[in-house]
Design a protein around this motif. Structure first.
Motif, PDB file in Angstrom:
ATOM      1  N   ALA A  17       0.833  -1.204   0.000  1.00  0.00           N
ATOM      2  CA  ALA A  17       0.000   0.000   0.000  1.00  0.00           C
ATOM      3  C   ALA A  17       0.869   1.255   0.000  1.00  0.00           C
ATOM      4  O   ALA A  17       0.552   2.235  -0.663  1.00  0.00           O
ATOM      5  CB  ALA A  17      -0.939  -0.004   1.200  1.00  0.00           C
ATOM      6  N   ALA A  18       1.945   1.229   0.737  1.00  0.00           N
ATOM      7  CA  ALA A  18       2.822   2.396   0.809  1.00  0.00           C
ATOM      8  C   ALA A  18       3.659   2.540  -0.456  1.00  0.00           C
ATOM      9  O   ALA A  18       4.161   3.611  -0.745  1.00  0.00           O
ATOM     10  CB  ALA A  18       3.735   2.286   2.025  1.00  0.00           C
ATOM     11  N   GLY A  19       3.793   1.477  -1.205  1.00  0.00           N
ATOM     12  CA  GLY A  19       4.688   1.491  -2.351  1.00  0.00           C
ATOM     13  C   GLY A  19       4.003   1.605  -3.691  1.00  0.00           C
ATOM     14  O   GLY A  19       4.617   1.337  -4.713  1.00  0.00           O
ATOM     15  N   CYS A  20       2.764   1.986  -3.726  1.00  0.00           N
ATOM     16  CA  CYS A  20       2.043   2.064  -4.992  1.00  0.00           C
ATOM     17  C   CYS A  20       2.469   3.278  -5.806  1.00  0.00           C
ATOM     18  O   CYS A  20       2.725   4.345  -5.261  1.00  0.00           O
ATOM     19  CB  CYS A  20       0.540   2.132  -4.741  1.00  0.00           C
ATOM     20  N   ALA A  21       2.505   3.079  -7.091  1.00  0.00           N
ATOM     21  CA  ALA A  21       2.785   4.179  -8.012  1.00  0.00           C
ATOM     22  C   ALA A  21       1.481   4.888  -8.348  1.00  0.00           C
ATOM     23  O   ALA A  21       0.404   4.314  -8.224  1.00  0.00           O
ATOM     24  CB  ALA A  21       3.423   3.632  -9.282  1.00  0.00           C
ATOM     25  N   ALA A  22       1.597   6.122  -8.774  1.00  0.00           N
ATOM     26  CA  ALA A  22       0.426   6.849  -9.263  1.00  0.00           C
ATOM     27  C   ALA A  22       0.056   6.277 -10.630  1.00  0.00           C
ATOM     28  O   ALA A  22       0.938   5.929 -11.424  1.00  0.00           O
ATOM     29  CB  ALA A  22       0.735   8.331  -9.373  1.00  0.00           C
ATOM     30  N   SER A  23      -1.206   6.178 -10.908  1.00  0.00           N
ATOM     31  CA  SER A  23      -1.641   5.643 -12.200  1.00  0.00           C
ATOM     32  C   SER A  23      -1.312   6.656 -13.306  1.00  0.00           C
ATOM     33  O   SER A  23      -1.205   7.855 -13.042  1.00  0.00           O
ATOM     34  CB  SER A  23      -3.144   5.372 -12.184  1.00  0.00           C
ATOM     35  N   PRO A  24      -1.162   6.174 -14.534  1.00  0.00           N
ATOM     36  CA  PRO A  24      -0.955   7.109 -15.644  1.00  0.00           C
ATOM     37  C   PRO A  24      -2.059   8.161 -15.722  1.00  0.00           C
ATOM     38  O   PRO A  24      -1.799   9.320 -16.027  1.00  0.00           O
ATOM     39  CB  PRO A  24      -0.940   6.204 -16.870  1.00  0.00           C
ATOM     40  N   VAL A  63       2.586   7.937 -20.971  1.00  0.00           N
ATOM     41  CA  VAL A  63       3.010   7.564 -19.622  1.00  0.00           C
ATOM     42  C   VAL A  63       3.066   6.042 -19.490  1.00  0.00           C
ATOM     43  O   VAL A  63       4.010   5.491 -18.906  1.00  0.00           O
ATOM     44  CB  VAL A  63       2.090   8.194 -18.549  1.00  0.00           C
ATOM     45  N   LYS A  64       2.087   5.337 -20.049  1.00  0.00           N
ATOM     46  CA  LYS A  64       2.107   3.869 -20.009  1.00  0.00           C
ATOM     47  C   LYS A  64       3.336   3.334 -20.741  1.00  0.00           C
ATOM     48  O   LYS A  64       3.988   2.397 -20.278  1.00  0.00           O
ATOM     49  CB  LYS A  64       0.836   3.297 -20.627  1.00  0.00           C
ATOM     50  N   SER A  65       3.649   3.920 -21.874  1.00  0.00           N
ATOM     51  CA  SER A  65       4.818   3.506 -22.643  1.00  0.00           C
ATOM     52  C   SER A  65       6.096   3.742 -21.842  1.00  0.00           C
ATOM     53  O   SER A  65       6.986   2.884 -21.792  1.00  0.00           O
ATOM     54  CB  SER A  65       4.864   4.267 -23.963  1.00  0.00           C
ATOM     55  N   ARG A  66       6.186   4.904 -21.216  1.00  0.00           N
ATOM     56  CA  ARG A  66       7.353   5.227 -20.393  1.00  0.00           C
ATOM     57  C   ARG A  66       7.477   4.243 -19.240  1.00  0.00           C
ATOM     58  O   ARG A  66       8.569   3.786 -18.902  1.00  0.00           O
ATOM     59  CB  ARG A  66       7.255   6.652 -19.865  1.00  0.00           C
ATOM     60  N   LYS A  67       6.347   3.893 -18.634  1.00  0.00           N
ATOM     61  CA  LYS A  67       6.337   2.956 -17.510  1.00  0.00           C
ATOM     62  C   LYS A  67       6.925   1.612 -17.938  1.00  0.00           C
ATOM     63  O   LYS A  67       7.724   1.011 -17.218  1.00  0.00           O
ATOM     64  CB  LYS A  67       4.905   2.779 -17.001  1.00  0.00           C
ATOM     65  N   GLU A  68       6.548   1.148 -19.120  1.00  0.00           N
ATOM     66  CA  GLU A  68       7.069  -0.119 -19.630  1.00  0.00           C
ATOM     67  C   GLU A  68       8.567  -0.029 -19.915  1.00  0.00           C
ATOM     68  O   GLU A  68       9.302  -0.978 -19.668  1.00  0.00           O
ATOM     69  CB  GLU A  68       6.325  -0.520 -20.899  1.00  0.00           C
ATOM     70  N   LYS A  69       9.018   1.101 -20.421  1.00  0.00           N
ATOM     71  CA  LYS A  69      10.429   1.268 -20.787  1.00  0.00           C
ATOM     72  C   LYS A  69      11.346   1.366 -19.576  1.00  0.00           C
ATOM     73  O   LYS A  69      12.441   0.817 -19.576  1.00  0.00           O
ATOM     74  CB  LYS A  69      10.618   2.503 -21.662  1.00  0.00           C
ATOM     75  N   ILE A  70      10.912   2.104 -18.545  1.00  0.00           N
ATOM     76  CA  ILE A  70      11.818   2.353 -17.421  1.00  0.00           C
ATOM     77  C   ILE A  70      11.625   1.371 -16.270  1.00  0.00           C
ATOM     78  O   ILE A  70      12.438   1.342 -15.355  1.00  0.00           O
ATOM     79  CB  ILE A  70      11.705   3.806 -16.908  1.00  0.00           C
ATOM     80  N   GLY A  71      10.586   0.585 -16.277  1.00  0.00           N
ATOM     81  CA  GLY A  71      10.340  -0.381 -15.216  1.00  0.00           C
ATOM     82  C   GLY A  71       9.521   0.206 -14.078  1.00  0.00           C
ATOM     83  O   GLY A  71       9.460   1.419 -13.891  1.00  0.00           O
ATOM     84  N   TYR A  72       8.902  -0.695 -13.322  1.00  0.00           N
ATOM     85  CA  TYR A  72       7.965  -0.278 -12.292  1.00  0.00           C
ATOM     86  C   TYR A  72       8.611   0.572 -11.199  1.00  0.00           C
ATOM     87  O   TYR A  72       8.067   1.604 -10.801  1.00  0.00           O
ATOM     88  CB  TYR A  72       7.274  -1.491 -11.656  1.00  0.00           C
ATOM     89  N   MET A  73       9.760   0.144 -10.692  1.00  0.00           N
ATOM     90  CA  MET A  73      10.361   0.854  -9.555  1.00  0.00           C
ATOM     91  C   MET A  73      10.728   2.293  -9.922  1.00  0.00           C
ATOM     92  O   MET A  73      10.448   3.219  -9.163  1.00  0.00           O
ATOM     93  CB  MET A  73      11.590   0.096  -9.042  1.00  0.00           C
ATOM     94  N   LYS A  74      11.335   2.480 -11.073  1.00  0.00           N
ATOM     95  CA  LYS A  74      11.698   3.832 -11.494  1.00  0.00           C
ATOM     96  C   LYS A  74      10.434   4.639 -11.811  1.00  0.00           C
ATOM     97  O   LYS A  74      10.339   5.826 -11.475  1.00  0.00           O
ATOM     98  CB  LYS A  74      12.616   3.776 -12.708  1.00  0.00           C
ATOM     99  N   TYR A  75       9.441   3.993 -12.436  1.00  0.00           N
ATOM    100  CA  TYR A  75       8.174   4.669 -12.733  1.00  0.00           C
ATOM    101  C   TYR A  75       7.490   5.103 -11.439  1.00  0.00           C
ATOM    102  O   TYR A  75       6.946   6.204 -11.349  1.00  0.00           O
ATOM    103  CB  TYR A  75       7.232   3.774 -13.542  1.00  0.00           C
ATOM    104  N   ARG A  76       7.504   4.228 -10.441  1.00  0.00           N
ATOM    105  CA  ARG A  76       6.861   4.555  -9.170  1.00  0.00           C
ATOM    106  C   ARG A  76       7.469   5.830  -8.588  1.00  0.00           C
ATOM    107  O   ARG A  76       6.743   6.745  -8.184  1.00  0.00           O
ATOM    108  CB  ARG A  76       7.019   3.399  -8.186  1.00  0.00           C
TER     109      ARG A  76
END
Length: 95
Positions: A17-24, A63-76
């Motif tokens: 819960a504390a580690g969730c990323a913001a949605s695109p 933003v979805k494309s960027r999320k896929e390219k950079i990975g979840y942790m960096k996107y978060r």
């Protein structure tokens, strides 16, 4: 034994819960708000429903494309930074 399992489960849920990323969608909505605040003339042009829908659709896709390219942790990290930004300049610094 059950107590240790319960504690581990609770900690896992709390960490998730504390580690969730913001949605695109949230990222794009926040960017739109910042644009409206800092560039009112541009925001007036974008008030037309069709233009706003097109902006959000393109933004979410990017933003979805960027999320896929950079990975979840960096996107978060980046998405949280953008949603916490109070200016477009601050949002632009989010890497």
């Amino acid at each position: 034994m059950k107590k240790a399992g319960l504690i581990a489960s609770v900690l896992t849920v709390m960490a998730f819960a504390a580690g969730c990323a913001a949605s695109p969608e949230d990222v794009c909505s926040h960017m739109a708000k910042l644009m409206a605040k800092e560039m009112p003339a541009e925001a007036d042009k974008a008030k037309a429903d069709e233009a706003m829908k097109e902006f959000k659709k393109k933004c979410v896709s990017e933003v979805k494309s960027r999320k896929e390219k950079i990975g979840y942790m960096k996107y978060r990290k980046q998405s949280r930074c953008i949603v916490d930004a109070s200016t477009l300049a601050d949002a632009a610094k989010c890497k």
